[in-house]
Scaffold this motif. Structure first.
Motif, short mmCIF file in Angstrom:
data_model
loop_
_atom_site.label_atom_id
_atom_site.label_comp_id
_atom_site.label_asym_id
_atom_site.label_seq_id
_atom_site.Cartn_x
_atom_site.Cartn_y
_atom_site.Cartn_z
N GLN A 104 0.85 -1.48 -0.04
CA GLN A 104 0.34 -0.30 -0.52
C GLN A 104 0.75 1.36 -0.17
N MET A 105 2.00 1.04 0.92
CA MET A 105 2.83 2.36 0.80
C MET A 105 4.19 1.71 1.01
N SER A 106 5.24 2.24 0.81
CA SER A 106 6.67 2.26 1.22
C SER A 106 7.15 2.49 2.24
N ALA A 107 8.06 1.64 2.81
CA ALA A 107 8.81 2.35 4.44
C ALA A 107 9.46 3.08 4.45
N THR A 108 10.00 3.88 2.93
CA THR A 108 10.42 5.51 2.63
C THR A 108 9.06 6.13 2.80
#
Length: 289
Positions: free
Chosen positions: A105-109
């Motif tokens: 859903q969303m990157s760690a960065t």
């Protein structure tokens, strides 16, 4: 009911991002696909993916699956199915995917930047359905698309009662994947999910938050329309007409968590609602005076 089309156009010019103004102008026939592409270009990173709050709920500059999905859907919306921008985005998707082909859903960065509280690093992999679906609507073919397609079929086979947004994104895949008979069979198995109005509630969302028939099946003639009656589609179009606000624009029914996010989504939603009404012969669009 009648739509204040001129007021909606004025709302977009007063409040929306350049990209959404270009999308509106494309609908009105006053700009070209290339000018829409130029507006998109500012959101594309050197790695081929898209960021920079193109998806308003994620404000990170780096490339994100959701922003890249929105970019690809915008290109297909204006009839662009073969372009270096698509090729670069598809290569980024493949590079960002897990070994099974899925994307988060969303990157760690991205988590280090402002983002909606309902979006988490990693998070569910339902965007994989939509990214595979939109790439099937382009001329781009890749090993990642084959891998992701197999993952989508397996997930749909295993799911007994999928999450609402899994259904939203899975229908984008099922509307586009080449195997129409198989896709229609899966769609038929989802018939028990919508209520009598054709809506599906969003667990954990705002009070009464739900996705509607036009959220689930925005395109006339799509395979997913088999889930809905003509009465349900007409009632949802009536709802769209009825919910235009006094300022000419439309709002959205999920969490408003920042001023920038709210305004960006309102501009996008207003153009998308005008597009829906136009596709269903509810309005005509004339250039702004």
């Amino acid at each position: 009911m009648s739509i204040a089309v001129h007021s909606a156009i004025q709302f977009v010019y007063a409040n929306a991002r350049l990209l959404d103004r270009r999308r509106l102008e494309y609908l009105m026939g006053t700009t070209t696909a290339e000018q829409v592409i130029e507006a998109l270009r500012a959101y594309q990173n050197a790695d081929g993916g898209f960021g920079h709050a193109l998806e308003p709920d994620m404000r990170a500059p780096g490339s994100e699956p959701a922003a890249t999905l929105l970019a690809l859907e915008t290109l297909v919306e204006i009839g662009v199915t073969q372009h270096p921008m698509i090729d670069a985005a598809a290569h980024w998707v493949a590079s960002a995917a897990s070994p099974d082909g899925t994307l988060p859903q969303m990157s760690a960065t991205g988590a280090g930047y402002p983002h909606a509280p309902f979006i988490n690093p990693g998070g569910p992999t339902f965007l994989t359905f939509a990214l595979a679906g939109v790439l099937w609507r382009t001329e781009m073919r890749s090993a990642w698309l084959d891998l992701a397609t197999e993952w989508c079929w397996r997930e749909l086979q295993a799911a007994e009662r999928p999450h609402t947004y899994t259904v939203v994104f899975a229908l984008r895949f099922l509307d586009a994947v080449p195997d129409a008979d198989r896709a229609c069979g899966v769609i038929d198995r989802l018939r028990s999910l919508p209520d009598e109005m054709g809506c599906i509630p969003v667990p954990g969302g705002l009070d009464d938050e739900r996705v509607t028939p036009l959220d689930l099946s925005p395109q006339p003639g799509a395979r997913s329309r088999r889930l809905f009656t003509s009465v349900q589609i007409a009632a949802d179009l009536d709802r769209v007409e009825r919910t235009q606000l006094d300022d000419g624009g439309w709002d959205f029914d999920f969490l408003h968590w920042s001023a920038g996010q709210a305004l960006d989504w309102r501009g996008s939603a207003t153009v998308s609602n005008l597009q829906r009404l136009l596709r269903h012969d509810r309005i005509t669009l004339q250039p702004a005076a």
